[in-house]
Enzyme design. Structure first.
Site, PDB file in Angstrom:
ATOM      1  N   LYS A 104      -1.984 -48.179  23.408  1.00 33.56           N
ATOM      2  CA  LYS A 104      -2.335 -47.466  22.174  1.00 33.56           C
ATOM      3  C   LYS A 104      -1.902 -48.246  20.937  1.00 33.56           C
ATOM      4  O   LYS A 104      -2.489 -48.090  19.866  1.00 33.56           O
ATOM      5  CB  LYS A 104      -1.686 -46.078  22.159  1.00 33.56           C
ATOM      6  N   GLU A 105      -0.861 -49.064  21.097  1.00 35.27           N
ATOM      7  CA  GLU A 105      -0.367 -49.913  20.011  1.00 35.27           C
ATOM      8  C   GLU A 105      -0.437 -51.360  20.493  1.00 35.27           C
ATOM      9  O   GLU A 105       0.471 -51.814  21.192  1.00 35.27           O
ATOM     10  CB  GLU A 105       1.070 -49.524  19.642  1.00 35.27           C
ATOM     11  N   ASP A 134       9.787 -48.902  23.548  1.00 36.46           N
ATOM     12  CA  ASP A 134      10.253 -47.669  24.188  1.00 36.46           C
ATOM     13  C   ASP A 134       9.499 -47.354  25.470  1.00 36.46           C
ATOM     14  O   ASP A 134       9.862 -46.428  26.185  1.00 36.46           O
ATOM     15  CB  ASP A 134      10.143 -46.496  23.209  1.00 36.46           C
ATOM     16  N   ASP A 435      12.523 -38.793  10.426  1.00 37.66           N
ATOM     17  CA  ASP A 435      12.718 -39.613   9.237  1.00 37.66           C
ATOM     18  C   ASP A 435      13.027 -38.756   8.012  1.00 37.66           C
ATOM     19  O   ASP A 435      14.013 -38.992   7.305  1.00 37.66           O
ATOM     20  CB  ASP A 435      11.487 -40.498   8.991  1.00 37.66           C
TER      21      ASP A 435
END
Length: 722
Positions: A104-105, A134, A435
């Site tokens: 996906k990335e 990860d 965040d």
């Protein structure tokens, strides 16, 4: 008004006076609106729902005004920096790049981001780039090994040619020259790109690509039983500034691959846990006083960015309480009209600029330079912890066995048990928007922050280019906001005491974001359903109260439009941005609110999902042509289609009734206007439901189910009110 130091300038905007005067007038109009409600309130369904809608709209308006009370703009003068700090005394920087799924990335995207920051105009020996994988994928490790080889050529090439764009993919896409040096470096990049893409396509690292025994040994860690959710900590030093040199013989930054330990029996799989693992690993290996966090697709667009940041971190008047410097999220690849509102002007530029005048912006996760000390407590407490300015100095090489073993130990999945990690130390857990929550808690502890919105974007990233991915991303953010709202340190209670009402209001506005779904959904349905049943719920055109509604509607939109244009928006982009606000309120805000409620009832929970960063050619083509895509039969399209059907029926019925003189335009003008405004906003939905034949059209089952539900709602409303 201006406040300046040797290396930065703070500009107080004259428009804050206009904002304050407008807020006072608009507040008076809102009070008048509720007075009108008090005079006309009945126990009917439309009257009660309109009161609820207007109350929530007033609440959201009130909380949003804090952003406009003291907006400021900053300007840095990095050319003056060395007058304050000798270059050899520049603080070291640990850069964290996070990725989770190579499918996906794309690993090539991560590689480009890593190379863009490795090539910063900064002392090479003071930069360390940590890539957190990860998902524990050998594909990412291989890609970074290739990047390490290419960096030895790329960094001196950038330095010697004073290249401004240091993301290789973007540089070669924009530049085409015939010089031999350019051709050599481009060929090296294309070779690297080909090998990485071949490996990703096969899903396996090819044996012929591994020629170094040390590299082969690294891949031996992927043993049988190794899965993305169950594997040991893996830390691999790919470049070491003390040992490795570029082709010109100069030092090269550290590059370290990190994959924290994961276990199916561990509960500590928070997304923020990867950042906390990086925080501990970097402390064991390099311990730089400054940290930069980046998403894997957010490449550096300005090699001078660290110097701009030092203009603040080296300013003696603010550095003792400065937690972080936040850059806005900016994006490349947006189509001309930005049909999905991906630029997020309000969220990433207007609101942070307003918060900056109140003590500092919220943390956006990516593009943020942290003071490491700020992640370990309040300004007063960390001064005694022992985090000194020269704490990055290490006696042992980062690749030494003892250092790597220590780093693996602090990256273990059980390391945080019975500690303050995630609660009082590091990035905070408990929400999908860790965040914002972390930045909020830092502000509550007494830290300040700075918003650095430079003319040339410091970082550029990618945005989803199909509607389903956009809505899914917003739904995740909205759900996280509701988690912050309901937590122990909610801005409504704890934040108001810790920050004061003006500053806390900004965070309250953020966490109440999803409840926009209530007034927008009601305004998208109740006036229209009432029109279908000949029920007038607004003042007539010649009633004095009519002009109050006109002012409230156009006043809000004009003020919002002015703010948008001041931040270099365009009229077309503003229209699409406000349409997407309408879409988000009807769909992801609504779904996240329902999901949060069911979670509180113990029915379901939702984890973090990686946003897809890979787009097909057809998707990209439609996006570039400003065409909405609805090809996935997502339930989030159902409320959009329902509302569009109800508004079209109500609008056409109202027009026909007025033409046939069955009803008075004077009496139903506002309801007809609201329905017409919704119809204009829903034009892409009508097109996708009825006119298109391409694969991006709305699936038939979504159209049919939405039409049935719209019919049921119309009949139910008619039975209730008649």
């Amino acid at each position: 008004m201006e406040e300046s130091s040797l290396n930065s300038l703070q500009i107080m905007h004259g428009r804050k006076l206009f904002n304050r005067v407008f807020a006072a007038i608009y507040a008076f109009a809102i009070i008048a609106l509720f007075y009108h409600h008090a005079l006309t309130l009945t126990l009917s369904i439309p009257s009660i729902f309109m009161l609820i809608s207007d109350f929530i709209l007033a609440l959201m308006w009130f909380t949003s005004q804090s952003f406009f009370m003291n907006p400021i703009t900053r300007q840095e003068f990095p050319e003056n920096l060395e007058k304050l700090v000798n270059k050899k005394d520049f603080p070291a920087i640990d850069i964290f790049i996070c990725t989770a799924d190579p499918f996906k990335e794309p690993p090539l995207t991560t590689v480009n981001t890593a190379l863009s920051v490795l090539a910063y105009d900064y002392p090479m020996e003071k930069i360390s780039v940590y890539v957190s994988d990860d998902g524990g994928s050998k594909l990412i490790l291989f890609a970074l090994m290739e990047a390490a080889k290419f960096a030895r050529n790329w960094l001196p090439y950038c330095r010697e040619n004073k290249i401004e764009q240091r993301c290789p993919e973007e540089y070669f896409r924009r530049n085409h020259t015939t010089t031999s040096q350019f051709q050599i470096i481009e060929n090296l990049y294309e070779d690297m790109k080909m090998r990485i893409e071949n490996v990703v396509e096969r899903g396996e690292v090819l044996e012929e690509y591994i020629t170094d025994p040390q590299q082969r040994e690294a891949f031996n860690k992927w043993t049988k039983g190794f899965t993305p959710n169950d594997h040991p900590a893996i830390i691999q030093v790919l470049l070491e500034s003390d040992k490795d040199k570029d082709i010109k013989g100069y030092s090269i930054p550290n590059l370290i691959y990190v994959s924290r330990e994961k276990s199916t029996t561990s509960l500590h799989h928070f997304k923020a846990g990867a950042l906390n693992a990086l925080l501990r690993v970097s402390e064991a290996m390099t311990n730089a006083p400054l940290l930069l966090t980046l998403d894997c697709d957010m490449y550096s667009n300005d090699p001078q960015t660290p110097h701009r940041v030092l203009c603040y971190f080296c300013d003696p008047s603010i550095k003792c309480k400065l937690a972080y410097v936040q850059f806005p999220q900016r994006y490349h690849g947006l189509n001309e009209d930005d049909i999905y509102g991906g630029d997020n002007v309000r969220t990433f530029r207007i609101s942070p600029a307003g918060l900056d005048g109140l003590g500092g912006p919220d943390n956006c996760g990516t593009g943020c330079f942290f003071n490491r000390r700020a992640l370990f407590g309040s300004p007063s407490s960390v001064t005694s912890v022992g985090h000194s300015e020269d704490s990055h100095i290490r006696d042992m090489a980062i690749s030494s066995v003892s250092i790597v073993e220590l780093a693996c130990h602090v990256a273990s999945c059980n390391y945080e048990y019975n500690t303050d990690w995630g609660t009082k130390t590091g990035i905070r857990y408990g929400t999908l928007v860790e965040d914002i929550y972390t930045g909020y808690m830092m502000h509550c502890e007494g830290w300040d922050s700075i918003f650095c919105n430079t003319e040339r974007p410091a970082f550029l990233g990618e945005v989803p280019i199909n509607l389903n991915d956009v809505l899914s991303q917003v739904k995740r953010w909205s759900f996280g906001h509701l988690e912050v709202l309901s937590c122990k340190y909610s801005p409504l209670t704890f934040g108001t005491k810790a920050l004061g009402i003006l500053r806390a209001n900004c965070y309250i506005h953020y966490v109440l974001w999803p409840i926009w779904c209530i007034p927008v959904t009601l305004y998208a349905c109740i006036p229209q359903l009432s029109l279908l049943n000949n029920i007038s719920i607004f003042p007539k055109v010649f009633d004095p109260w009519f002009f109050l509604y006109v002012f409230l509607f156009f006043g809000a939109y004009v003020h919002d439009f002015v703010q948008f244009i001041l931040f270099k928006g365009t009229i077309k982009r503003y229209w699409n941005d406000q349409r997407m606000w309408y879409v988000k309120a009807l769909s992801p805000f609504l779904f996240s609110s329902i999901e949060c409620l069911t979670k509180k009832l113990g029915i379901t929970t939702k984890g973090f999902n990686v946003t897809n960063k890979i787009a097909g050619q057809d998707e990209r083509k439609m996006y570039d042509q400003s065409v909405f895509t609805f090809e996935i039969p997502s339930p989030m399209f159902v409320p959009l289609a329902m509302v569009s059907i109800i508004n079209m029926i109500a609008f056409l019925r109202g027009i026909m009734a007025i033409i046939l003189r069955m009803e008075s335009l004077d009496e139903f003008f506002i309801q007809l206007f609201v329905a017409g405004f919704a119809v204009v906003n829903c034009l892409p939905i009508y097109e996708a439901m009825l006119l298109r034949s391409d694969h991006g059209r709305m699936p038939k089952r979504i159209v049919i189910s939405s039409a049935v539900l719209a019919g049921v709602l119309c009949v139910a409303f008619s039975l209730i009110v008649n």
